[in-house]
Design a protein around this motif. Structure first.
Motif, PDB file in Angstrom:
ATOM      1  N   ARG A 165       0.835  -1.196   0.000  1.00  0.00           N
ATOM      2  CA  ARG A 165       0.000   0.000   0.000  1.00  0.00           C
ATOM      3  C   ARG A 165       0.871   1.249   0.000  1.00  0.00           C
ATOM      4  O   ARG A 165       1.925   1.283   0.616  1.00  0.00           O
ATOM      5  N   LEU A 182     -11.970   4.260   2.713  1.00  0.00           N
ATOM      6  CA  LEU A 182     -11.776   4.961   3.983  1.00  0.00           C
ATOM      7  C   LEU A 182     -12.334   6.368   3.808  1.00  0.00           C
ATOM      8  O   LEU A 182     -11.873   7.120   2.946  1.00  0.00           O
ATOM      9  N   CYS A 188      -4.494   2.198  -0.181  1.00  0.00           N
ATOM     10  CA  CYS A 188      -3.978   3.335   0.579  1.00  0.00           C
ATOM     11  C   CYS A 188      -3.754   3.028   2.048  1.00  0.00           C
ATOM     12  O   CYS A 188      -4.542   2.317   2.680  1.00  0.00           O
ATOM     13  N   ARG A 189      -2.679   3.600   2.572  1.00  0.00           N
ATOM     14  CA  ARG A 189      -2.480   3.657   4.007  1.00  0.00           C
ATOM     15  C   ARG A 189      -2.400   5.132   4.354  1.00  0.00           C
ATOM     16  O   ARG A 189      -1.530   5.851   3.870  1.00  0.00           O
ATOM     17  N   LEU A 190      -3.335   5.600   5.153  1.00  0.00           N
ATOM     18  CA  LEU A 190      -3.411   7.024   5.462  1.00  0.00           C
ATOM     19  C   LEU A 190      -2.437   7.368   6.570  1.00  0.00           C
ATOM     20  O   LEU A 190      -2.456   6.748   7.638  1.00  0.00           O
ATOM     21  N   THR A 191      -1.597   8.348   6.331  1.00  0.00           N
ATOM     22  CA  THR A 191      -0.646   8.769   7.355  1.00  0.00           C
ATOM     23  C   THR A 191      -0.985  10.169   7.818  1.00  0.00           C
ATOM     24  O   THR A 191      -1.461  10.993   7.057  1.00  0.00           O
ATOM     25  N   PHE A 192      -0.758  10.417   9.086  1.00  0.00           N
ATOM     26  CA  PHE A 192      -1.013  11.745   9.624  1.00  0.00           C
ATOM     27  C   PHE A 192      -0.180  11.929  10.888  1.00  0.00           C
ATOM     28  O   PHE A 192       0.610  11.062  11.248  1.00  0.00           O
ATOM     29  N   ASP A 212       2.747  14.054  12.927  1.00  0.00           N
ATOM     30  CA  ASP A 212       3.892  14.885  12.622  1.00  0.00           C
ATOM     31  C   ASP A 212       4.747  14.293  11.519  1.00  0.00           C
ATOM     32  O   ASP A 212       5.791  14.823  11.193  1.00  0.00           O
ATOM     33  N   SER A 213       4.291  13.203  10.996  1.00  0.00           N
ATOM     34  CA  SER A 213       5.108  12.517  10.007  1.00  0.00           C
ATOM     35  C   SER A 213       5.290  13.361   8.764  1.00  0.00           C
ATOM     36  O   SER A 213       4.427  14.114   8.358  1.00  0.00           O
ATOM     37  N   GLN A 228       5.136  11.833  16.985  1.00  0.00           N
ATOM     38  CA  GLN A 228       4.623  10.501  16.701  1.00  0.00           C
ATOM     39  C   GLN A 228       4.070  10.459  15.291  1.00  0.00           C
ATOM     40  O   GLN A 228       3.488  11.410  14.793  1.00  0.00           O
ATOM     41  N   GLU A 229       4.301   9.331  14.657  1.00  0.00           N
ATOM     42  CA  GLU A 229       3.863   9.151  13.282  1.00  0.00           C
ATOM     43  C   GLU A 229       2.752   8.122  13.260  1.00  0.00           C
ATOM     44  O   GLU A 229       2.912   7.010  13.754  1.00  0.00           O
ATOM     45  N   ASN A 230       1.636   8.491  12.661  1.00  0.00           N
ATOM     46  CA  ASN A 230       0.479   7.602  12.664  1.00  0.00           C
ATOM     47  C   ASN A 230       0.115   7.158  11.253  1.00  0.00           C
ATOM     48  O   ASN A 230       0.348   7.880  10.290  1.00  0.00           O
ATOM     49  N   ALA A 231      -0.464   5.992  11.176  1.00  0.00           N
ATOM     50  CA  ALA A 231      -0.998   5.517   9.902  1.00  0.00           C
ATOM     51  C   ALA A 231      -2.259   4.701  10.173  1.00  0.00           C
ATOM     52  O   ALA A 231      -2.348   4.010  11.190  1.00  0.00           O
ATOM     53  N   VAL A 232      -3.218   4.837   9.296  1.00  0.00           N
ATOM     54  CA  VAL A 232      -4.451   4.054   9.389  1.00  0.00           C
ATOM     55  C   VAL A 232      -4.636   3.275   8.106  1.00  0.00           C
ATOM     56  O   VAL A 232      -4.475   3.827   7.014  1.00  0.00           O
ATOM     57  N   GLU A 233      -4.959   2.009   8.232  1.00  0.00           N
ATOM     58  CA  GLU A 233      -5.277   1.239   7.036  1.00  0.00           C
ATOM     59  C   GLU A 233      -6.293   0.167   7.375  1.00  0.00           C
ATOM     60  O   GLU A 233      -6.555  -0.121   8.543  1.00  0.00           O
ATOM     61  N   LEU A 234      -6.864  -0.397   6.338  1.00  0.00           N
ATOM     62  CA  LEU A 234      -7.879  -1.428   6.518  1.00  0.00           C
ATOM     63  C   LEU A 234      -7.217  -2.781   6.655  1.00  0.00           C
ATOM     64  O   LEU A 234      -6.264  -3.095   5.958  1.00  0.00           O
ATOM     65  N   LEU A 251      -9.821  -1.405  11.506  1.00  0.00           N
ATOM     66  CA  LEU A 251      -8.953  -0.292  11.151  1.00  0.00           C
ATOM     67  C   LEU A 251      -7.669  -0.444  11.951  1.00  0.00           C
ATOM     68  O   LEU A 251      -7.701  -0.465  13.187  1.00  0.00           O
ATOM     69  N   VAL A 252      -6.582  -0.611  11.258  1.00  0.00           N
ATOM     70  CA  VAL A 252      -5.304  -0.822  11.918  1.00  0.00           C
ATOM     71  C   VAL A 252      -4.572   0.506  12.043  1.00  0.00           C
ATOM     72  O   VAL A 252      -4.255   1.139  11.035  1.00  0.00           O
ATOM     73  N   THR A 306      -1.297   2.332  13.227  1.00  0.00           N
ATOM     74  CA  THR A 306       0.105   2.128  13.577  1.00  0.00           C
ATOM     75  C   THR A 306       0.689   3.448  14.044  1.00  0.00           C
ATOM     76  O   THR A 306       0.611   4.436  13.332  1.00  0.00           O
ATOM     77  N   ARG A 353       4.110   5.312  15.570  1.00  0.00           N
ATOM     78  CA  ARG A 353       5.547   5.203  15.853  1.00  0.00           C
ATOM     79  C   ARG A 353       5.915   6.374  16.741  1.00  0.00           C
ATOM     80  O   ARG A 353       5.777   7.525  16.356  1.00  0.00           O
ATOM     81  N   VAL A 355       0.617  -1.023  17.507  1.00  0.00           N
ATOM     82  CA  VAL A 355      -0.250  -1.511  16.433  1.00  0.00           C
ATOM     83  C   VAL A 355      -1.596  -1.826  17.052  1.00  0.00           C
ATOM     84  O   VAL A 355      -1.739  -2.800  17.797  1.00  0.00           O
TER      85      VAL A 355
END
Lengths: 253, 253
Positions: A79, A207, A232-236, A238-239, B181-187, B207-208, B210, B212, B224
């Motif tokens: 993704r 999503l 897609c993997r949604l990132t948000f 401070d990344s 922190q870095e976030n990601a959302v995926e199915l 909804l996963v 992640t 960091r 996770v």
DNA sequence: TAGTGGTCTAGACCACTGA
DNA sequence: CAGTGGTCTAGACCACTAG
């Protein structure tokens, strides 16, 4: 004595199948490679096609496969990370945004949108349609609802049409000072229109990202964007655009 | 002359059925009400049960229905908003968090996790299991991977076990200064273990999330978390806990 | 036109829940 | 125990793609 009761819950066939296929994908197939067709695969595993399809459906849901009617089933690439805007308080459409304005109309929004905007349920608003492209593929379709009170009345908005009008609204919007934005992500399924724009079939998982732009305590705009859930993997946060790529879910025991 | 070509793409039965059912849910059913069983419904609409189930599946995916084996199909309440942490740079487990530590073990994480943590692929880390409850329902299961270097060696961590050990790790972690922190959302789909914890069947959509946690340029921990996709709407950004509740997706034309 | 995935049927049996 | 949703089968036809 000794009925150890192991496997008292026999795993459904399609789950076992999914595991087997998943391992095969890891070890024996390259990205983009095309799998045998469903009838052959079903026969090879000794199950009905419907059962095989149940396994394939989940693997596609997890972004491991891509199926296209008339073509076949291929191994999907990992993704892609899609940023939802690193810094807070930013209006869409700025700088190197991958969003492309499509058109803009004026209409009465759905009741739920009107409530979130705190406009009257009969009040017409600007509706900007945009589509987002990443790595050459369409990844999202958006409807941006903008109350007339958020943009100037004297602008050239109503004089133009199509993409030009969309750009005019976005340009106007950027003058509004943004206080904060509230985001939400949830699972949905693509409607007929979104499906076409995202190059998927109706009902495909998406999503849905809802963003409420708040200015001076009021909702200055509301964005409803549907992202392809399979790719897609949604990132948000401070990344920047860091690729994490953790496996999408934990494995079954 | 005159073959107007309307409906040149006849809508699949299950989609039409979904629309009809969706409207019926809005107008004729109350939240929690139980629908007729699948065999009756299929007969009433003149379709096979498999076709009806295809429609129900999508409605459940969208959070409109809830199906339980041995019980029946009920009308689901609106999705609950679940906050992913309002302010940035916060360690989990602080203040009024709805997370509950379950236990903590030490093991070698999956390769993808080790890579994200920048630990060696053979390096053992602390693995804290937590579960999140909201409004009396389990909504998420989390694995928090904590490299040994992120917590003190001298603590009572290894002396304790279970939830106490989990709390010890979290307490120690809170001393680390968090950079971002870095976030990601995926199915994803629930594995057997997650499914049990979330009170769903294996393969249920999740909804996963992640996350960091970065401290001093290094990954201090990786979370996770798998959220029930049917009942949750994930909120983040500057939002407090505002309920937006926009419809989950746009309607078909 | 041949081959693919998408839809649909009419059955069957199983696993689970609650009375 | 009866009734529910979950799994599975062996077919059929359709819509789409590409050569």
């Amino acid at each position: 004595m000794g009925t150890t009761q192991l496997e008292s819950v026999p795993e459904p066939k399609y789950l076992h199948l999914k595991t087997v296929l998943s391992e095969a994908l890891d070890s024996e197939f390259a990205v983009g490679e095309i799998l045998p067709n469903e009838r052959d695969l079903a026969a090879r595993f000794g199950v009905a096609r419907a059962t095989l399809r149940q396994a394939l459906e989940q693997l596609e849901l997890e972004g491991r496969l891509q199926r296209r009617r008339g073509v076949g089933t291929t191994v999907a690439p990992p993704r892609m990370g899609v940023s939802l805007g690193a810094g807070p308080h930013t209006w869409p459409g700025g700088s190197e945004d991958a969003w492309q304005p499509v058109d803009c109309t004026a209409a009465v929004p759905p009741a739920a949108v009107a409530d979130a905007l705190e406009t009257g349920r009969d009040e017409s608003v600007h509706i900007v349609r945009r589509s987002r492209v990443s790595q050459g593929r369409p990844v999202a379709a958006e409807l941006l609802y903008v109350p007339r009170s958020s943009v100037s009345e004297l602008s050239a908005i109503d004089a133009s049409s199509g993409a030009a009008r969309a750009r005019a609204v976005l340009r106007d919007l950027r003058r509004v000072e943004l206080e904060r934005q509230e985001n939400a992500v949830e699972l949905g399924s693509a409607g007929a229109d979104d499906a076409k724009e995202l190059d998927r079939l109706p009902g495909a998982p998406v999503l849905v990202v809802t963003t409420r732009f708040v200015s001076a305590g009021r909702a200055a705009a509301l964005s409803v964007a549907t992202y392809r859930a399979d790719t897609c993997r949604l990132t948000f946060g401070d990344s920047g655009g860091v690729e994490i790529h953790t496996g999408p879910q934990r494995q079954a025991s």
